[in-house]
Design a protein around this motif. Structure first.
Motif, PDB file in Angstrom:
ATOM      1  N   ARG A  67       0.870  -1.183   0.000  1.00 33.03           N
ATOM      2  CA  ARG A  67       0.000   0.000   0.000  1.00 33.03           C
ATOM      3  C   ARG A  67       0.900   1.222   0.000  1.00 33.03           C
ATOM      4  O   ARG A  67       1.642   1.459   0.963  1.00 33.03           O
ATOM      5  N   ILE A  68       0.822   1.983  -1.068  1.00 32.14           N
ATOM      6  CA  ILE A  68       1.717   3.124  -1.262  1.00 32.14           C
ATOM      7  C   ILE A  68       1.057   4.390  -0.712  1.00 32.14           C
ATOM      8  O   ILE A  68      -0.100   4.688  -1.035  1.00 32.14           O
ATOM      9  N   ASN A  69       1.798   5.135   0.097  1.00 31.28           N
ATOM     10  CA  ASN A  69       1.255   6.384   0.650  1.00 31.28           C
ATOM     11  C   ASN A  69       2.015   7.622   0.195  1.00 31.28           C
ATOM     12  O   ASN A  69       1.741   8.723   0.656  1.00 31.28           O
ATOM     13  N   CYS A  70       2.984   7.437  -0.734  1.00 34.36           N
ATOM     14  CA  CYS A  70       3.761   8.584  -1.208  1.00 34.36           C
ATOM     15  C   CYS A  70       4.415   8.241  -2.549  1.00 34.36           C
ATOM     16  O   CYS A  70       4.803   7.087  -2.778  1.00 34.36           O
ATOM     17  N   PRO A  84       2.945  13.155  -0.937  1.00 36.61           N
ATOM     18  CA  PRO A  84       2.223  12.248  -0.037  1.00 36.61           C
ATOM     19  C   PRO A  84       0.752  12.144  -0.398  1.00 36.61           C
ATOM     20  O   PRO A  84       0.166  13.082  -0.934  1.00 36.61           O
ATOM     21  N   ILE A  85       0.182  10.992  -0.114  1.00 37.37           N
ATOM     22  CA  ILE A  85      -1.248  10.772  -0.333  1.00 37.37           C
ATOM     23  C   ILE A  85      -1.949  10.975   0.999  1.00 37.37           C
ATOM     24  O   ILE A  85      -1.770  10.186   1.929  1.00 37.37           O
ATOM     25  N   ASP A  86      -2.723  12.033   1.103  1.00 40.73           N
ATOM     26  CA  ASP A  86      -3.408  12.333   2.360  1.00 40.73           C
ATOM     27  C   ASP A  86      -4.690  11.505   2.478  1.00 40.73           C
ATOM     28  O   ASP A  86      -5.596  11.625   1.659  1.00 40.73           O
ATOM     29  N   GLY A  88      -5.312   8.291   2.098  1.00 41.42           N
ATOM     30  CA  GLY A  88      -5.589   7.204   1.166  1.00 41.42           C
ATOM     31  C   GLY A  88      -4.328   6.438   0.816  1.00 41.42           C
ATOM     32  O   GLY A  88      -3.274   6.642   1.425  1.00 41.42           O
ATOM     33  N   PHE A  89      -4.427   5.575  -0.159  1.00 36.36           N
ATOM     34  CA  PHE A  89      -3.270   4.794  -0.593  1.00 36.36           C
ATOM     35  C   PHE A  89      -3.496   4.321  -2.021  1.00 36.36           C
ATOM     36  O   PHE A  89      -4.618   4.324  -2.535  1.00 36.36           O
ATOM     37  N   ALA A 194       6.711   1.666   1.158  1.00 34.48           N
ATOM     38  CA  ALA A 194       5.429   2.346   1.012  1.00 34.48           C
ATOM     39  C   ALA A 194       5.543   3.588   0.123  1.00 34.48           C
ATOM     40  O   ALA A 194       4.661   4.436   0.125  1.00 34.48           O
ATOM     41  N   ARG A 195       6.649   3.674  -0.644  1.00 34.20           N
ATOM     42  CA  ARG A 195       6.856   4.835  -1.508  1.00 34.20           C
ATOM     43  C   ARG A 195       7.245   4.389  -2.914  1.00 34.20           C
ATOM     44  O   ARG A 195       8.115   3.534  -3.087  1.00 34.20           O
ATOM     45  N   TRP A 365      -3.759  13.674  -7.012  1.00 32.60           N
ATOM     46  CA  TRP A 365      -4.170  12.463  -6.293  1.00 32.60           C
ATOM     47  C   TRP A 365      -5.679  12.278  -6.323  1.00 32.60           C
ATOM     48  O   TRP A 365      -6.174  11.148  -6.467  1.00 32.60           O
TER      49      TRP A 365
END
Length: 403
Positions: A67-70, A84-86, A88-89, A194-195, A365
């Motif tokens: 799960r990628i958050n950035c 960055p994903i605020d 979410g993912f 996660a990036r 995003w």
């Protein structure tokens, strides 16, 4: 001999996300479906899927390997901008496991599965389509087989054999050739799982980008280019060194063409319809294809079902019309972005700089996660428009006044 061949409502050629989705949806509608897929096919792909896909196509959590958050954008001068994903993912999937799960789901819905290589289709004197394919017999020899069908979906990827036969010129669609290496992920303390890292450099690709996408225990490192003389393997080797993955084990290497724009027509006016990469539905600039392949497969299934119900071949046209109404504007905008921002390193440098802007990040995003242009914040759009004008004006000034 062909008169005695099995008769299906639909034969779907290609068992990737588009073909498997079309086969699943048609089987759920009660259609007699054959899903024909060749053996050993794994498409080179970063494997990113947005929440909209997970939601719309009921993808279970166990298929998400990360799960990628950035996302980190890397410029030619090594300027690094985190986006960055605020709240979410982005999900990451392994295409070998993901595609097979989709094919199994289609079979559970009632589609018949066969492993074989599509060769051609013909029509008998009653207009029934005869599909010829090859499959491996028990003794290892390749044997020619025939099935009859009322409709045919070509979801067999870029440079589709179905498209080449039913639509003259379809095989001349421009494409990027993508190549990636799946490598073993290093220890967690030396690698951010996660990036996603995206490299915009002429040395990585003269007209596309390079990627380093985590897949849990593995990592996809890849790039693409439409320039035939460009060394994709050399570029990936450079990416691996730059990202600290030069010495880790290589699990597999894969390459395949990725179309650059949708075909102007997806059906032959009789009983054949294209879907997925065969129809050219890969987003420009980003190269994203899984979501668009699956929605294309779903729309193809709906059009084919309408055609089977009514016998009216004009129903086949609705798949492309509906797709372009939903996503045509996004494709046009992304196409302009790729043409402009990916043309040289000076522009790539400015493109990465723009990605620092919070308005740009938020709208990027929002659009990616929900797969639609965001209209809720017109003031933000206006701000981004003038910022883009400023960057372009700066480029023009630099061209007219070189140092």
């Amino acid at each position: 001999m062909t008169q005695d061949a099995e008769l299906f409502d639909v034969v779907v050629v290609g068992g990737g996300p588009s073909g498997a989705t079309a086969a699943h949806d048609l089987a759920q509608l009660g259609r007699n479906v054959l899903l024909l897929d060749r053996a050993g096919r794994i498409k080179p792909c970063g494997g990113a899927i947005p929440p909209r896909l997970i939601r719309d196509f009921d993808i279970p959590d166990h298929l998400l390997v990360a799960r990628i958050n950035c996302a980190r954008m890397v410029s030619p001068s090594d300027q690094q901008v985190d986006m960055p994903i605020d709240g979410g993912f982005v999900g990451m999937v392994d295409r070998a496991e993901f595609d097979e799960w989709l094919r199994c789901r289609a079979a559970e819905a009632g589609a018949r599965r066969r492993t074989g290589l599509f060769k051609r289709f013909d029509r008998d004197d009653r207009g029934t389509t005869i599909v010829t394919y090859e499959e491996r017999a028990a003794d290892g020899e390749m044997v020619e087989r025939f099935v009859r069908t009322r409709a045919l979906i070509g979801a067999d990827g870029a440079l589709s054999a179905v498209a080449k036969q039913c639509l003259p010129g379809a095989d001349r669609l421009p494409y990027v050739f993508a190549y990636h290496e799946i490598v073993r992920a290093p220890a967690a303390q030396s690698f951010d799982g996660a990036r996603c890292d995206v490299y915009y450099r002429g040395t990585v690709s003269p007209d596309f980008y390079g990627w380093v996408f985590p897949h849990g225990d593995t990592v996809s490192v890849g790039t693409g280019s439409a320039h035939k003389g460009f060394s994709l393997r050399g570029s990936v080797a450079e990416l691996r060194q730059a990202s600290g993955l030069g010495e880790v084990d290589t699990i597999r290497r894969e390459g395949a063409p990725i179309p650059l724009r949708p075909l102007p027509r997806w059906d032959d006016g009789h009983s054949v319809l294209l879907a997925g990469d065969a129809a050219g539905v890969v987003a420009p600039a980003s190269g994203e294809g899984i979501y668009y392949a699956m929605i294309g497969g779903r729309l193809a299934a709906q059009s084919i079902d309408m055609f089977l119900e009514t016998g009216n071949a004009r129903a086949l046209r609705t798949a492309r019309k509906r797709f372009m109404k939903m996503h045509g504007m996004v494709f046009r905008i992304l196409g302009i972005m790729q043409w402009y921002w990916y043309s040289n390193d000076r522009r790539r440098e400015r493109f990465v700089s723009i990605c620092r802007d919070r308005d740009v990040q938020k709208l990027t995003w929002d659009a990616y996660m929900n797969k639609e242009l965001v209209r809720a914040k017109p003031i933000a759009h206006v701000r981004i428009f003038f910022k883009n004008l400023g960057h372009m004006a700066g480029l023009a000034w630099a061209r007219l006044h070189p140092s």
